[in-house]
Design a protein around this motif. Structure first.
Motif, PDB file in Angstrom:
ATOM      1  N   UNK A 136       1.045  -1.178   0.087  1.00 16.84           N
ATOM      2  CA  UNK A 136       0.010   0.066  -0.120  1.00 16.84           C
ATOM      3  C   UNK A 136       0.808   1.080  -0.006  1.00 16.84           C
ATOM      4  N   UNK A 137       1.882   1.339   0.861  1.00 15.15           N
ATOM      5  CA  UNK A 137       2.774   2.701   0.742  1.00 15.15           C
ATOM      6  C   UNK A 137       3.651   2.829  -0.593  1.00 15.15           C
ATOM      7  N   UNK A 138       3.858   1.743  -1.147  1.00 18.22           N
ATOM      8  CA  UNK A 138       4.232   2.012  -2.569  1.00 18.22           C
ATOM      9  C   UNK A 138       3.414   2.415  -3.556  1.00 18.22           C
ATOM     10  N   UNK A 174       9.456   7.234 -13.865  1.00 19.72           N
ATOM     11  CA  UNK A 174       8.196   6.793 -13.155  1.00 19.72           C
ATOM     12  C   UNK A 174       7.570   5.390 -13.629  1.00 19.72           C
ATOM     13  N   UNK A 175       7.917   5.077 -14.710  1.00 15.47           N
ATOM     14  CA  UNK A 175       7.477   3.712 -15.357  1.00 15.47           C
ATOM     15  C   UNK A 175       8.450   2.887 -14.692  1.00 15.47           C
ATOM     16  N   UNK A 176       9.716   3.092 -14.608  1.00 10.20           N
ATOM     17  CA  UNK A 176      10.691   2.198 -13.754  1.00 10.20           C
ATOM     18  C   UNK A 176      10.357   2.014 -12.484  1.00 10.20           C
ATOM     19  N   UNK A 177       9.843   3.322 -11.678  1.00  8.15           N
ATOM     20  CA  UNK A 177       9.625   2.989 -10.636  1.00  8.15           C
ATOM     21  C   UNK A 177       8.349   2.024 -10.171  1.00  8.15           C
ATOM     22  N   UNK A 178       7.388   2.208 -11.046  1.00  3.65           N
ATOM     23  CA  UNK A 178       6.181   1.098 -11.020  1.00  3.65           C
ATOM     24  C   UNK A 178       6.855  -0.237 -11.371  1.00  3.65           C
ATOM     25  N   UNK A 179       7.226  -0.529 -12.351  1.00  2.00           N
ATOM     26  CA  UNK A 179       7.888  -1.777 -12.491  1.00  2.00           C
ATOM     27  C   UNK A 179       8.898  -2.562 -11.514  1.00  2.00           C
ATOM     28  N   UNK A 192       7.042  -5.278  -9.718  1.00  2.00           N
ATOM     29  CA  UNK A 192       7.636  -6.323 -10.505  1.00  2.00           C
ATOM     30  C   UNK A 192       8.700  -7.113  -9.939  1.00  2.00           C
ATOM     31  N   UNK A 193       9.725  -6.232  -9.115  1.00  8.26           N
ATOM     32  CA  UNK A 193      10.772  -6.662  -8.630  1.00  8.26           C
ATOM     33  C   UNK A 193      10.897  -6.578  -7.024  1.00  8.26           C
ATOM     34  N   UNK A 194      10.029  -5.848  -6.598  1.00 10.46           N
ATOM     35  CA  UNK A 194       9.894  -5.563  -4.916  1.00 10.46           C
ATOM     36  C   UNK A 194      11.114  -4.655  -4.540  1.00 10.46           C
ATOM     37  N   UNK A 195      11.576  -3.826  -5.425  1.00 14.16           N
ATOM     38  CA  UNK A 195      12.551  -2.924  -5.356  1.00 14.16           C
ATOM     39  C   UNK A 195      12.160  -1.742  -4.348  1.00 14.16           C
ATOM     40  N   UNK A 233      14.775   3.802  -5.067  1.00 14.05           N
ATOM     41  CA  UNK A 233      14.732   4.062  -6.841  1.00 14.05           C
ATOM     42  C   UNK A 233      14.277   5.602  -7.189  1.00 14.05           C
ATOM     43  N   UNK A 234      13.248   5.951  -6.263  1.00 11.80           N
ATOM     44  CA  UNK A 234      13.090   7.432  -6.461  1.00 11.80           C
ATOM     45  C   UNK A 234      14.272   8.460  -6.256  1.00 11.80           C
TER      46      UNK A 234
END
Length: 444
Positions: free
Chosen positions: A112-114, A258-263, A267-270, A275-276
């Protein structure tokens, strides 16, 4: 006096002093952590600060830093323009779009926080541009994410159902998911009509495009109606000769980040915060002019407030205050009353601390109550889960803090105060409603 009782009294003192004096609650909480931990319990500094939420700190700093740059270089304006076109210019639909996106992300496995960290900055920009109450937008994002919390494939759903199975309690993942979804959708409807949605429907239905070409500016100006003052109807930014707000190099790189942030998160639980921050540093290196004021746009007082409170609550958990309260409640002779008290503990503590951690601690404590046969296992687990998760709109939780941090600076104090009222209102009301509906009235 026991150390657990001492920690509870110290927490009450923090809020009393913070209310009577203009002192940052986070600073008070860190001082209280030192006083209780080192002064009264003999802990060293590393033990006192062991509960400092480094991950939350990085999320607050990294995400607000990145989106400050995105606002400076026009990327957020481009997203606003595109999203308004997607909803057909219906300003009143925008809060529900944010609610739905947040719900879907969390239901599919995002924590949820992500999800809130990704959606809240964009949603709050919509609020600022189109005259939407920032409290309405922020709460719709938070409760949208809460609506997806207990999906059978969602993180919190998997954890909660796992704890239920391990504890030998009868459970129903589908009842848990649907009850929580319905509760938050109803809350969303109440939020929408209670915080300005009715006005948006009646006077702010369209965000119109200017069909004429123009320079690539990011100006948004409210229309004025013949009947009076400006409404929530807003014009889109002026368009270029190609008919849309242009995408330059900085905006393309920012959108890619931003797209990389979502993926990376889904997708990878980073880590969202790291990342931001990495994306923000990259953008600063590429375009220092648009990023030079971004660090100053991070609301450090909010960061201090939230991290300080969470550090103190972590200290309370470390010394066993939550277990102390849970064990005291388990000795109550009336099982239904004990169930209500456990729901209240879950709501109160979760407003400041990890929902997952609270559920993991309190669900096993409910086993003696369920053994009496007077309390429904499915009902109590569901009531406790909703009570502990719905209060994440508190400004001391990660989700609520993200809303405050991304509100317009001149409105952050108002948003903080209103979120506190809303969050603590839910602390009082949600456990009682869920307990009555799911353990007293339900026939499981």
């Amino acid at each position: 006096m026991s150390e657990q009782l001492m920690s509870i009294l110290a927490l009450l003192a923090i809020f009393l002093i913070g209310t009577l004096r203009a002192v940052n609650l986070g600073a008070l909480a860190l001082v209280a952590s030192f006083a209780v931990g080192a002064g009264a319990l003999g802990m060293d500094a590393s033990e006192v600060l062991a509960g400092f939420p480094a991950e939350l700190f990085m999320i607050l700093v990294g995400v607000t830093y990145l989106f400050a740059i995105a606002r400076n270089n026009g990327t957020v304006e481009w997203l606003v323009h595109a999203a308004v076109r997607i909803v057909g210019g219906k300003v009143a639909a925008i809060p529900w779009v944010m609610f739905t996106i947040s719900c879907v992300l969390v239901s599919l496995g995002a924590v949820s926080p992500a999800a809130v960290a990704i959606i809240a900055p964009i949603g709050m920009t919509f609020a600022a541009r189109y005259g939407i109450n920032p409290l309405l937008m922020g709460l719709m994002v938070v409760h949208g994410s809460a609506a997806g919390n207990f999906s059978p494939i969602g993180v919190l759903g998997v954890v909660t159902n796992g704890v239920v199975d391990t504890s030998g309690i009868a459970g129903s993942p589908m009842v848990l998911f649907l009850a929580n979804l319905i509760f938050n959708v109803l809350l969303g409807a109440g939020i929408f009509f209670g915080f300005g949605g009715r006005h948006l429907l009646s006077t702010g239905r369209e965000a119109t495009d200017d069909s004429a070409g123009g320079e690539d500016t990011d100006a948004y100006k409210p229309h004025r109606t013949a009947s009076g003052p400006s409404t929530a109807v807003a014009t889109a930014p002026a368009r270029t000769d190609t008919g849309t707000l242009s995408l330059n190099r900085d905006r393309i790189v920012t959108l890619g980040s931003m797209v990389a942030l979502v993926i990376g998160a889904l997708g990878f639980d980073l880590d969202v915060g790291l990342m931001s921050l990495s994306a923000a540093v990259l953008l600063t290196l590429l375009a220092p002019d648009t990023a030079k004021d971004a660090v100053g746009q991070i609301n450090w007082s909010v960061v201090l407030l939230v991290c300080g409170i969470v550090t103190y609550v972590a200290l309370m958990q470390e010394i066993g205050t939550v277990d102390y309260l849970g064990n005291a409640i388990s000795e109550v002779d009336a099982p239904l009353l004990a169930a209500l008290l456990i729901c209240y503990i879950g709501a109160i503590v979760s407003a400041f601390a990890s929902t997952t951690g609270i559920l993991g601690a309190l669900i096993p404590l409910a086993v003696p109550l369920l053994a009496t046969g007077q309390v429904s296992a499915i009902g109590l687990v569901t009531a406790l889960s909703i009570s502990a998760s719905v209060v994440d709109s508190s400004p001391f939780s990660t989700n609520g803090a993200m809303v405050v941090a991304n509100a317009p600076k001149e409105q952050q104090s108002m948003v903080y105060r209103q979120l506190m009222k809303w969050g603590f209102g839910l602390v009082l009301a949600a456990p009682l409603i869920c307990w009555a509906a799911l353990t007293v009235l339900a026939g499981w």
